[in-house]
Design a protein around this motif. Sequence first.
Motif, PDB file in Angstrom:
ATOM      1  N   TRP A   1      35.251  52.560 -52.353  1.00 32.21           N
ATOM      2  CA  TRP A   1      35.883  52.201 -53.685  1.00 32.21           C
ATOM      3  C   TRP A   1      37.338  51.301 -53.915  1.00 32.21           C
ATOM      4  O   TRP A   1      37.529  50.837 -52.557  1.00 32.21           O
ATOM      5  N   ASP A   2      37.247  50.803 -54.800  1.00 28.58           N
ATOM      6  CA  ASP A   2      38.068  49.566 -55.237  1.00 28.58           C
ATOM      7  C   ASP A   2      39.375  50.442 -56.162  1.00 28.58           C
ATOM      8  O   ASP A   2      39.061  51.473 -56.994  1.00 28.58           O
ATOM      9  N   VAL A   3      40.794  50.605 -54.926  1.00 26.66           N
ATOM     10  CA  VAL A   3      41.610  51.872 -55.893  1.00 26.66           C
ATOM     11  C   VAL A   3      42.809  50.641 -56.361  1.00 26.66           C
ATOM     12  O   VAL A   3      43.563  51.427 -55.694  1.00 26.66           O
ATOM     13  N   SER A   4      42.537  49.716 -56.789  1.00 26.13           N
ATOM     14  CA  SER A   4      44.045  49.031 -56.708  1.00 26.13           C
ATOM     15  C   SER A   4      44.500  49.670 -57.939  1.00 26.13           C
ATOM     16  O   SER A   4      45.865  49.252 -57.753  1.00 26.13           O
ATOM     17  N   ASP A   5      44.103  50.018 -58.986  1.00 31.36           N
ATOM     18  CA  ASP A   5      44.453  50.916 -59.581  1.00 31.36           C
ATOM     19  C   ASP A   5      44.147  52.232 -59.418  1.00 31.36           C
ATOM     20  O   ASP A   5      43.197  52.788 -60.025  1.00 31.36           O
ATOM     21  N   ARG A   6      45.421  52.615 -58.795  1.00 27.82           N
ATOM     22  CA  ARG A   6      45.147  54.195 -58.098  1.00 27.82           C
ATOM     23  C   ARG A   6      44.827  55.033 -59.173  1.00 27.82           C
ATOM     24  O   ARG A   6      44.321  56.179 -59.007  1.00 27.82           O
ATOM     25  N   ASN A   7      44.970  54.503 -60.824  1.00 25.15           N
ATOM     26  CA  ASN A   7      44.016  56.117 -61.757  1.00 25.15           C
ATOM     27  C   ASN A   7      43.090  56.487 -62.131  1.00 25.15           C
ATOM     28  O   ASN A   7      42.551  56.475 -62.793  1.00 25.15           O
ATOM     29  N   ARG A   8      42.065  54.561 -61.182  1.00 25.67           N
ATOM     30  CA  ARG A   8      40.733  54.298 -62.048  1.00 25.67           C
ATOM     31  C   ARG A   8      40.213  53.801 -60.580  1.00 25.67           C
ATOM     32  O   ARG A   8      40.082  52.748 -61.231  1.00 25.67           O
TER      33      ARG A   8
END
Length: 940
Positions: A626-633
Amino acid sequence: MDGKLAPAVQEALQQMAKPWYRPRALRVFRDDASLAANPGLWHSIEAALDDSEFFILLASPQAAASPWVSREVEYWLAHRSSERLLIALTDGAIEWDDRAGDFSREKTTCLPSVLYGAFATEPRWIDLREARRVEQLSSRMPYFRDRMADLAAPLHHLPKDDLFAADIQQHRRTQRLIRATVAILAGLTVLLGVASVEAVNNTKAAIKQQRVAEEQRRIATVRQLAALGDAADALGNPRRAAMLGLAAVAISNNSETKANLIRVVEGTTINSTLIDRIGSVASMAITSDGRTLATGSFDEEVVLWDLSDRDHPVRLGSPLTGAVEAVAFSPDGRTLATGGLKGEVVLWDMSDRDRPARLGSRLATPASWTGLVQAVAFAPDGRTLAIGGINGTLVWDVSDRARPVRVSAPESGAVDSLAFSPDGHTLATGRGLFTVVLWEMTDPSRPVRLGETPEGYQGRAGHAGAVVSVAFTPDGRTLATGSRDKTVMLWDVSDRSRPVRLGEPLTGHTDRVESVAFAPGGRLLATVSQDKTVILWDTSDRSHAVRLGEPLIGHTDWVESVAFTPDGRTLVTGGRDKTVILWDLSDRSRPVRLGEPLTGAMRAAAFAPDGRTLVTGSEDFTVKVWDVSDRNRPFLVGEPLTGHPDWVDSVAFAPDGRTMATGGVDKTVIVWNMSDRRWPLRLGEPTSGSSLSFAPDGRTLAINRLDRTVMLWDLSEHGWPVRLGKPLTGHSAPVEAMAFAPDGRTLAVGGTNNIVLWDVSNRDRPVRLGDPSIDGLELVRSLAFSPDGRTLAVGHVNDVILWDVSNRDRPARLGEPLTGHTDWIESVAFALDEHLLATSSRDKTVILWDVSDHNQPVRLGEPLTGHPDWVESVAFAPDGRTLAASSKTKTVILWDLDPIRNLRSNLIKRACAIAGRGLTLSEWIATIPDEPFQETCSTR
């Protein structure tokens, strides 16, 4: 002029509340004693006056006749405020004329003429005429001491009671010092008769014992403060609890006191408290941009506040004086209307918030308007102003702010509250006759009463007391009414001529409802009451409004007014306890769940070292990136990784992030090259094992096997696993958990009944440390080393135990177990800052711990809930700002830890903002008399 009294006054002021180590508490300049006679005497006096904060005038007929006294007073008034001139009457008489607003020139015999007209209101003066007649004055004489306290209190910037308390404390401290000195001298006399070596040893032992006793006393004191804080919190006074917690931290700044204070801060929704010389708050208004708050008080002052920083509001300029029972800002925020006693209404230009300017004279009211103005409101277009009061309602055209024109008087009779609808076409007036009247205001000069009084108002199914507050929803379709009958009602006013009550009255307050306000969205209603509480209501379903949680507590007297900031995130309330409280409606002190849970049969999770990548193991036999650079998306990167024939329940990264290992329920481990996270490559064939752990250098991987052994693998050859030496044997039970120390030299292996430490400095020939290293355990399912490698956290049944492993051959248990979970511990993890530990359990919760003091870890706030089942693993992102928690039922939840991190780093500021102040000197002495007073909160 007062040869005997002046020196006594000077000495008393210098001695009151004087610490033993200072020659004087205050430096007092006396013009007939402090200066030598010289030709430049006046210039010396000028210099002394310029350096002084206060001027004390010993008033007498002789002083009034003295040209020197007149000249000094005149110089002071020209360069300083009259508020800093204190009068002590020693002879003659003083009389104030209320009608003239000045001293009576006929009856006052002791003041120089320059003081007439110098004071806007009657100043307080001290009567020392009796003291002048006493031959031998002492600062300990009750009468003289009381008068000197009156005089000294403003000099110390303390209330009189606090000054007395300080004087008593300093006197007691001096007496204790004298007794201690005598005891030491006596002890020294004895010591002279014994051998010097023995004397020194005895002295050192005594000092050590004294230090231990002092520390034990401090521990007892701070725990007593914690108990008092708990009691205050339970009784509905979180501000008092915060004051006591701040005092405890000031006395002993340790993890226990800080954790108790965090608990207090987390346990209240109070964001900040304003108490800076505020009177009993009768009304409030907030500008449309949310930056400025005006509070009107029964003490006839309006105080302005800058709310740009909600955590630390700043008082603006000087209070506005005049009529202040009611306040309202124009829609553009550039004008403030204030109304109050004797029918007086004033407009203020707010272009410069620090220096509001009065616009013209007060608004002209009829001669009959001599009563209280209880409400003021601008129409949404800002051109119309309505006021309501004991004598009825009046309406002004304020298009020209400097020349308002009264255009109508819709009704007579007491009006307690009023509000314009959002379109400005309707005015609602709440009356003392249990009614609300709606007025058509399309033409403000000709208000038209709309329909009859809403059905059910007059005691049948409606209010049985005066309607003291009214508020429209932003869409104008609903009106809320608050009454002295303790209830709130919602009305459908879509048809203004036929209002219809919605649902049953809202009950919950135990005393009169004083004010109501809708949040900007219209789905949240706040009500305040004389019962000292604030209640929030969910009005999404207007016919079935629901109370949200328990009433908000924090005020210690009637709550009179309430308002939301335009963004809806902050609620502001003011009351007769002379405080304004800002309530945070976003709960910023607790970790916040980020976005929606990640779903897909997930059982394990681990962050890559870059913090941008999260990898999860799943029950569908796959591994997801998973890419969690934007923790909300978060979003999936590439296709799921396959290769495991059963559930994947463990994931671990090498420190460089280029290599990853995954373990499955089928007891196989696969190693992956993660150089390109979109296309991970499998390295070699799966190997036997389940639990796994990377060494810090990333070159060694430890894998447990089914035969109770652990195998080390070398990954230095481009990541391809190569077995190192022989298996680690001798474990008395199946291996459940493993962890490498940060230096890579030690491997901890945990099982059913013990933990074995291995020296793996030589990877080919590991050496077992101790025999066994840590024994007497029932079930160990998780292990984690602290970042400094000196502490090992062990998940043991329902508890977590910390061990000091700085001496690897002799681990020592630290403190008591960390309790709080109600089922098996599944995972433990340290954040990289070393002060934060996360634990997860089969009880479906995650708990955060402050481990700054490893001997006394303390829980931070309440457990994190919302997980649908067991929380099998927890992992911190490298920056410590996010925690990933994976659940047995296929979900991973990301938690934003910024709230708790910010709270820990700004704890004192947040607690001071909530409390509004620290303990005063008198409160400190009454609560903890044996501890020296400390100012715990700086002045705003």
